[in-house]
Design a protein around this motif. Sequence first.
Motif, short mmCIF file in Angstrom:
data_model
loop_
_atom_site.label_atom_id
_atom_site.label_comp_id
_atom_site.label_asym_id
_atom_site.label_seq_id
_atom_site.Cartn_x
_atom_site.Cartn_y
_atom_site.Cartn_z
N ARG A 51 2.74 -6.48 -17.24
CA ARG A 51 3.84 -6.36 -18.19
C ARG A 51 5.18 -6.15 -17.47
N ILE A 52 5.17 -5.26 -16.48
CA ILE A 52 6.40 -5.00 -15.73
C ILE A 52 6.80 -6.22 -14.90
N ALA A 53 5.83 -6.85 -14.28
CA ALA A 53 6.12 -8.04 -13.46
C ALA A 53 6.73 -9.15 -14.30
N GLU A 54 6.28 -9.28 -15.54
CA GLU A 54 6.82 -10.31 -16.43
C GLU A 54 8.26 -10.02 -16.83
N GLU A 55 8.65 -8.76 -16.80
CA GLU A 55 10.01 -8.39 -17.20
C GLU A 55 11.04 -8.66 -16.11
N MET A 56 10.56 -8.85 -14.88
CA MET A 56 11.47 -9.16 -13.78
C MET A 56 12.01 -10.58 -13.94
N THR A 57 13.14 -10.86 -13.33
CA THR A 57 13.73 -12.20 -13.44
C THR A 57 13.44 -12.99 -12.16
N TYR A 58 13.17 -14.29 -12.35
CA TYR A 58 12.74 -15.14 -11.24
C TYR A 58 13.59 -16.42 -11.18
N PHE A 59 13.54 -17.07 -10.03
CA PHE A 59 14.25 -18.33 -9.83
C PHE A 59 13.42 -19.22 -8.93
N PRO A 60 13.69 -20.52 -8.84
CA PRO A 60 14.57 -21.30 -9.72
C PRO A 60 14.13 -21.17 -11.20
N LYS A 61 15.04 -21.46 -12.09
CA LYS A 61 14.78 -21.21 -13.51
C LYS A 61 13.56 -21.95 -14.02
N GLU A 100 7.55 -13.25 -4.12
CA GLU A 100 6.98 -13.99 -5.24
C GLU A 100 6.40 -13.03 -6.27
N TYR A 101 6.00 -13.60 -7.40
CA TYR A 101 5.43 -12.82 -8.50
C TYR A 101 4.27 -11.95 -8.03
N ARG A 102 3.39 -12.50 -7.20
CA ARG A 102 2.22 -11.74 -6.73
C ARG A 102 2.64 -10.55 -5.87
N HIS A 103 3.73 -10.68 -5.13
CA HIS A 103 4.20 -9.59 -4.30
C HIS A 103 4.82 -8.48 -5.16
N VAL A 104 5.51 -8.89 -6.21
CA VAL A 104 6.08 -7.91 -7.14
C VAL A 104 4.97 -7.06 -7.77
N TYR A 135 10.50 -17.02 -7.19
CA TYR A 135 10.93 -15.82 -6.47
C TYR A 135 11.65 -14.82 -7.37
N SER A 136 11.39 -13.55 -7.12
CA SER A 136 12.10 -12.49 -7.84
C SER A 136 13.51 -12.38 -7.28
N ASP A 137 14.52 -12.45 -8.14
CA ASP A 137 15.89 -12.43 -7.63
C ASP A 137 16.35 -11.04 -7.20
N LYS A 138 15.57 -10.01 -7.52
CA LYS A 138 15.89 -8.64 -7.07
C LYS A 138 14.78 -8.08 -6.20
N GLY A 139 13.86 -8.93 -5.81
CA GLY A 139 12.75 -8.44 -5.00
C GLY A 139 11.97 -7.37 -5.76
N CYS A 140 11.76 -6.24 -5.12
CA CYS A 140 11.07 -5.11 -5.77
C CYS A 140 12.04 -3.96 -6.06
N LEU A 172 18.11 -7.13 10.74
CA LEU A 172 17.25 -7.45 9.60
C LEU A 172 18.06 -8.13 8.51
N HIS A 173 17.57 -9.28 8.04
CA HIS A 173 18.33 -10.08 7.08
C HIS A 173 17.46 -10.51 5.90
N GLY A 174 18.07 -10.53 4.73
CA GLY A 174 17.36 -10.98 3.53
C GLY A 174 17.99 -10.40 2.29
N TRP A 175 17.56 -10.93 1.17
CA TRP A 175 18.09 -10.47 -0.10
C TRP A 175 17.72 -9.02 -0.38
N SER A 176 18.48 -8.41 -1.26
CA SER A 176 18.22 -7.04 -1.67
C SER A 176 16.82 -6.92 -2.30
N GLY A 177 16.13 -5.85 -1.96
CA GLY A 177 14.82 -5.60 -2.56
C GLY A 177 13.65 -6.22 -1.83
N THR A 178 13.91 -6.84 -0.67
CA THR A 178 12.83 -7.51 0.06
C THR A 178 12.16 -6.61 1.10
#
Length: 340
Positions: free
Chosen positions: A307-317, A281-285, A322-327, A108-114
């Motif tokens: 409110r919580i979803a907006e506080e997460m950080t996303y990329f590209p800037k 993505e934002y909708r998945h968060v 995409y959420s850079d920390k997933g969930c 299983l491969h992918g970024w943290s939090g996926t």
Amino acid sequence: MAVAANLRLGFFLLVLPQLFSAGLAVEPLSVGLAIGIASALTGYLSHPRFYCSLMECCRQEEPLNVTALQLDLQNKLFGQHLVKEVILRAMTRFMSNQNPKKPLTLSLHGWSGTGKNFISKIISENIYKEGLNSKYVHLFVSTIHFQHDNQLSLYKDQLQAWIRGNVSACARSVFIFDEMDKLHPGLIDAIKPFLDYYEQVDGVSYRNAIFIFLSNAGGDLITQVALDFWKSGKKREDMQLKDLETILSVGVFNNKNSGLWHSSLIDKNLIDYFVPFLPLEYRHVKMCIAAELQARKYEADPEIIARIAEEMTYFPKAEKIYSDKGCKTVAAKLDLHIEL
């Protein structure tokens, strides 16, 4: 199981003559009835189905509840259509096969939090009700169990002995290796004989075991493919395993920090499935936040979720796709927004 029940009957028969020697009046009919009850109880207690309803048993021959697994994947895992497809197919085929040619091996491969750890939990719970706490599910974390590079030879011997012992006790053992990208290159090759197409190795068959490798390695490759899909106007859900699997296996094989760098497991095609976890993505968060609220018995308040979803950080800037920390930080963020 039968041994324990027979011991109980033996104890009863041992004590019975002592009742007579103590001068206690015991009717012959009562004695016969008691022995009959004890014999029936022995048979009942030794029945595998009854015993396994009280104690955890090895699920070597029990079939997979495909419907339950499908529902878990559908309702608990967000934004990972490829993972759902691969895991359902792989688990269904493997556990319905009475004579598999080799153990099931998933990478299983992918970024943290996926969702890599989460899918390992779902798989474990659909085989053993105790899930990750089952005595037949074994979790290795590289930064805990294999910390020191200068002890590589010792780790190889210990790992082989641990797997051999547990599969000897239960053929349907599950082994999970987390943080593969922090594992010493070459260590995982110590278990190659157990994953190969052998009927037995030193008298033990490993064909019914399941091995799961978790790694952040390849996450950048997966994200780039996903981003290219988005830029070309294609739907995320149109992405297929063939769009990622070859890129992923080659990338991991050539990545010195993957835990599978130049590994014979890849070179000899012993990994059955490379499973890519897409960036969320934002909708998945938002789905993750709603699920966490429900798990805590709170109402899924849209305002709190947004409110919580907006506080997460996303990329590209610029696009913030995409959420850079997933969930991964959802639970911690939620602690700051709800009253305990």
